[in-house]
Design a protein around this motif. Sequence first.
Motif, mmCIF file in Angstrom:
data_model
loop_
_atom_site.group_PDB
_atom_site.id
_atom_site.type_symbol
_atom_site.label_atom_id
_atom_site.label_comp_id
_atom_site.label_asym_id
_atom_site.label_seq_id
_atom_site.Cartn_x
_atom_site.Cartn_y
_atom_site.Cartn_z
ATOM 1 N N PHE A 55 -0.966 -13.987 -4.690
ATOM 2 C CA PHE A 55 -0.555 -14.586 -5.950
ATOM 3 C C PHE A 55 -1.792 -15.151 -6.641
ATOM 4 O O PHE A 55 -2.844 -14.526 -6.587
ATOM 5 N N LYS A 56 -1.694 -16.290 -7.244
ATOM 6 C CA LYS A 56 -2.844 -16.850 -7.951
ATOM 7 C C LYS A 56 -3.872 -17.385 -6.965
ATOM 8 O O LYS A 56 -3.540 -18.012 -5.974
ATOM 9 N N ASN A 57 -5.156 -17.108 -7.273
ATOM 10 C CA ASN A 57 -6.287 -17.568 -6.468
ATOM 11 C C ASN A 57 -6.137 -17.114 -5.024
ATOM 12 O O ASN A 57 -5.960 -15.941 -4.758
ATOM 13 N N ASN A 58 -6.177 -18.050 -4.063
ATOM 14 C CA ASN A 58 -6.187 -17.650 -2.650
ATOM 15 C C ASN A 58 -4.829 -17.827 -1.965
ATOM 16 O O ASN A 58 -4.773 -17.879 -0.738
ATOM 17 N N ARG A 59 -3.752 -17.890 -2.723
ATOM 18 C CA ARG A 59 -2.417 -18.033 -2.117
ATOM 19 C C ARG A 59 -1.886 -16.667 -1.711
ATOM 20 O O ARG A 59 -1.772 -15.757 -2.543
ATOM 21 N N LYS A 60 -1.581 -16.517 -0.426
ATOM 22 C CA LYS A 60 -1.039 -15.274 0.118
ATOM 23 C C LYS A 60 0.143 -15.589 1.013
ATOM 24 O O LYS A 60 0.139 -16.598 1.721
ATOM 25 N N LEU A 61 1.132 -14.701 0.995
ATOM 26 C CA LEU A 61 2.313 -14.855 1.840
ATOM 27 C C LEU A 61 2.745 -13.478 2.342
ATOM 28 O O LEU A 61 2.355 -12.448 1.780
ATOM 29 N N PHE A 62 3.553 -13.487 3.406
ATOM 30 C CA PHE A 62 4.073 -12.247 3.987
ATOM 31 C C PHE A 62 5.541 -12.093 3.599
ATOM 32 O O PHE A 62 6.313 -13.060 3.668
ATOM 33 N N TYR A 63 5.933 -10.853 3.233
ATOM 34 C CA TYR A 63 7.305 -10.577 2.811
ATOM 35 C C TYR A 63 7.813 -9.326 3.530
ATOM 36 O O TYR A 63 7.042 -8.400 3.815
ATOM 37 N N ARG A 64 9.118 -9.308 3.774
ATOM 38 C CA ARG A 64 9.730 -8.192 4.487
ATOM 39 C C ARG A 64 10.288 -7.172 3.487
ATOM 40 O O ARG A 64 11.018 -7.533 2.554
ATOM 41 N N ASN A 65 9.945 -5.909 3.716
ATOM 42 C CA ASN A 65 10.386 -4.818 2.849
ATOM 43 C C ASN A 65 11.747 -4.314 3.336
ATOM 44 O O ASN A 65 11.870 -3.300 4.012
ATOM 45 N N VAL A 66 12.801 -5.050 2.968
ATOM 46 C CA VAL A 66 14.150 -4.744 3.464
ATOM 47 C C VAL A 66 14.742 -3.509 2.805
ATOM 48 O O VAL A 66 15.630 -2.853 3.373
ATOM 49 N N ASN A 67 14.265 -3.161 1.611
ATOM 50 C CA ASN A 67 14.830 -2.017 0.883
ATOM 51 C C ASN A 67 14.083 -0.714 1.157
ATOM 52 O O ASN A 67 14.428 0.322 0.565
ATOM 53 N N GLY A 68 13.083 -0.752 2.025
ATOM 54 C CA GLY A 68 12.348 0.460 2.358
ATOM 55 C C GLY A 68 11.592 1.065 1.188
ATOM 56 O O GLY A 68 11.512 2.290 1.056
ATOM 57 N N LEU A 69 11.012 0.216 0.333
ATOM 58 C CA LEU A 69 10.265 0.717 -0.825
ATOM 59 C C LEU A 69 8.950 1.354 -0.379
ATOM 60 O O LEU A 69 8.330 0.912 0.590
ATOM 61 N N GLU A 70 8.513 2.380 -1.087
ATOM 62 C CA GLU A 70 7.217 2.996 -0.813
ATOM 63 C C GLU A 70 6.139 2.191 -1.547
ATOM 64 O O GLU A 70 5.906 2.363 -2.741
ATOM 65 N N LEU A 71 5.505 1.315 -0.818
ATOM 66 C CA LEU A 71 4.524 0.405 -1.409
ATOM 67 C C LEU A 71 3.119 0.855 -1.074
ATOM 68 O O LEU A 71 2.870 1.453 -0.026
ATOM 69 N N LYS A 72 2.214 0.532 -1.956
ATOM 70 C CA LYS A 72 0.791 0.745 -1.699
ATOM 71 C C LYS A 72 0.039 -0.465 -2.231
ATOM 72 O O LYS A 72 0.577 -1.283 -3.011
ATOM 73 N N LYS A 73 -1.210 -0.581 -1.814
ATOM 74 C CA LYS A 73 -2.029 -1.725 -2.235
ATOM 75 C C LYS A 73 -2.205 -1.706 -3.749
ATOM 76 O O LYS A 73 -2.532 -0.687 -4.351
ATOM 77 N N GLY A 74 -1.941 -2.851 -4.386
ATOM 78 C CA GLY A 74 -2.072 -2.973 -5.832
ATOM 79 C C GLY A 74 -0.763 -2.912 -6.580
ATOM 80 O O GLY A 74 -0.740 -3.137 -7.803
ATOM 81 N N ASP A 75 0.356 -2.612 -5.881
ATOM 82 C CA ASP A 75 1.656 -2.573 -6.551
ATOM 83 C C ASP A 75 2.099 -3.979 -6.950
ATOM 84 O O ASP A 75 1.967 -4.930 -6.167
ATOM 85 N N VAL A 76 2.626 -4.109 -8.146
ATOM 86 C CA VAL A 76 3.185 -5.376 -8.624
ATOM 87 C C VAL A 76 4.662 -5.394 -8.274
ATOM 88 O O VAL A 76 5.410 -4.493 -8.660
ATOM 89 N N ILE A 77 5.083 -6.427 -7.531
ATOM 90 C CA ILE A 77 6.453 -6.456 -7.014
ATOM 91 C C ILE A 77 7.107 -7.806 -7.312
ATOM 92 O O ILE A 77 6.424 -8.809 -7.568
ATOM 93 N N ALA A 78 8.432 -7.800 -7.274
ATOM 94 C CA ALA A 78 9.230 -9.021 -7.396
ATOM 95 C C ALA A 78 9.700 -9.421 -6.003
ATOM 96 O O ALA A 78 10.256 -8.595 -5.275
ATOM 97 N N VAL A 79 9.449 -10.675 -5.628
ATOM 98 C CA VAL A 79 9.771 -11.142 -4.282
ATOM 99 C C VAL A 79 10.692 -12.361 -4.372
ATOM 100 O O VAL A 79 10.820 -13.008 -5.415
ATOM 101 N N GLU A 80 11.304 -12.647 -3.244
ATOM 102 C CA GLU A 80 12.229 -13.778 -3.150
ATOM 103 C C GLU A 80 11.479 -15.093 -3.266
ATOM 104 O O GLU A 80 10.373 -15.257 -2.739
ATOM 105 N N SER A 81 12.077 -16.044 -3.960
ATOM 106 C CA SER A 81 11.509 -17.374 -4.092
ATOM 107 C C SER A 81 12.647 -18.378 -4.181
ATOM 108 O O SER A 81 13.818 -18.006 -4.170
ATOM 109 N N SER A 82 12.294 -19.631 -4.242
ATOM 110 C CA SER A 82 13.311 -20.682 -4.307
ATOM 111 C C SER A 82 12.946 -21.669 -5.415
ATOM 112 O O SER A 82 11.983 -22.435 -5.277
#
Length: 376
Positions: A55-82
Motif C-alpha cells: 500500500f502506501k510507503n512501506n505498509r505491506k500485508l498478506f491476503y488470501r486469494n479465495v476466488n482463484g484469481l490469476e494474479l501477477k506482480k503489479g496487479d491493482v486489486i481490491a482487498v478486504e478491510s474494516s
Amino acid sequence: MNNIFCISRGCHLIANKNNVCKCEVSDSCNKLDVTNWLEDVPLSAIVPDIAEVRFKNNRKLFYRNVNGLELKKGDVIAVESSPGHDIGIVSLIGDLVYEQMKKCNSDSQSQDIKKIYRKAKSTDIEKWAEAISLEEKTMISARKIAETLKLNMKIGDVEYQGDKTKAVFYYIADERVDFRELIKVLGSEFKVRIEMKQIGARQEAGRIGGIGACGRELCCATWISNFNSVSTNSARKQDISLNPQKLAGQCSKLKCCLNYELDVYIDARKGFPDNYDKIETTEGTLYLQKTDIFRQLLWYSKEQNNMTNVIAISLEQLKDILLKNKNGVKAEAFNNEKKEQTDNLDFTNVVGQESLTRFDNKKKKNNKRKKIHRKF
C-alpha cells in the motif's frame, strides 16, 4: 480527473480520453521491494493461495486469494478491510510469499488473513485516485488542528483507504497524548472514520525515504522491517569516532548500520586484554593511539595527544608487556629500527581537522585573459 503520479505507492494514475482511469505500476524501486528469485522456477503442485500486497510507503500485508484469481506482480486489486475495502498493488506471489511470512512471523494457516475480492475496476481506481489527492491537504489541515488543540505531537503522514471511508493518521510523540478531542474534530472536518497510529522516528524515516550518507537509499525504506536498538557502544567497539553528526541518521537516531558488522568486531576483540590504554617501558609511559583489530596491531606514542614517533606493537608483544607491568617490571625500550618500520602508517587521524571554511577559496582565480599583442 487529473493524472496523478504517486511516488509513495509507485504508480501513475492516468485518465484517457473517455475519462476511464487506469493505473501504471512501476516494477521496482518501491519501498521494501522484494526480488522474486523463484520467478523462473515452475510452481509446486500446491498452488499458493496467498499474495503479498503493498500500500502506501512501506505498509505491506498478506491476503488470501479465495476466488482463484490469476494474479501477477503489479496487479491493482481490491482487498478486504474494516470497514469496506481497500486498494493495493500485488508485490509478490508464488512460493516466496511463504518465506516472507516466516520472516514476518505470520502463520499461513491462520484464519485471520483477509481476502482478495477482485481485480480493481476503473471505478475503483477512480475513487482511489480521489482519495490519494486528498492526503496531502488532509495532513496539513490535521497539523494545524493539532497545533490549535496544543497537542505535543507531530502528524507525519496520512493514508486514505481505497474506498475513501477511512483515513489513518501516523504521528510521533515523545509522551502519551490524549487525542480524543482531536479525533472528534478530524471526524467532523473530513467526514471519514479516523484511526490514529503512533510510530517511532525510525519508522517515519522509512515511510518518507531518502538517500543516506553512503549514497544509497535508506535501509529502513528498502529492506529493514524490524528495528533493533543501537547504542554508542557499537561505535566504541568498532573504534569509530563519537561524532554525533556522523553517527546520526535522517531520523536523528543512531544509524542502524552501526550494528551490521558489530558481531565481527566483537569476535575479533575476544583475544584483546581488558585494559591496554597505556604501557610502562624503560623509556617512559606509552599511550595508545590506534588499534587495528583485524591485523592485531596497536600503535603507541610517548605523548597522549600527539601521534608523532608512533610505535607498532603486535598483540602478542602487548600481552607480554602487560604481564611484566603487572609484576612491577618495565618493558625494554623499543629500538630505532622498529620505529623506522612503522613510519609509513596506513591510517590518518582526521578527528578535529574539520572546519566550516575548508571549502572556501582562499585565493580568487584571475579569470581575465592576458592580452596577446600580435604583429601583423
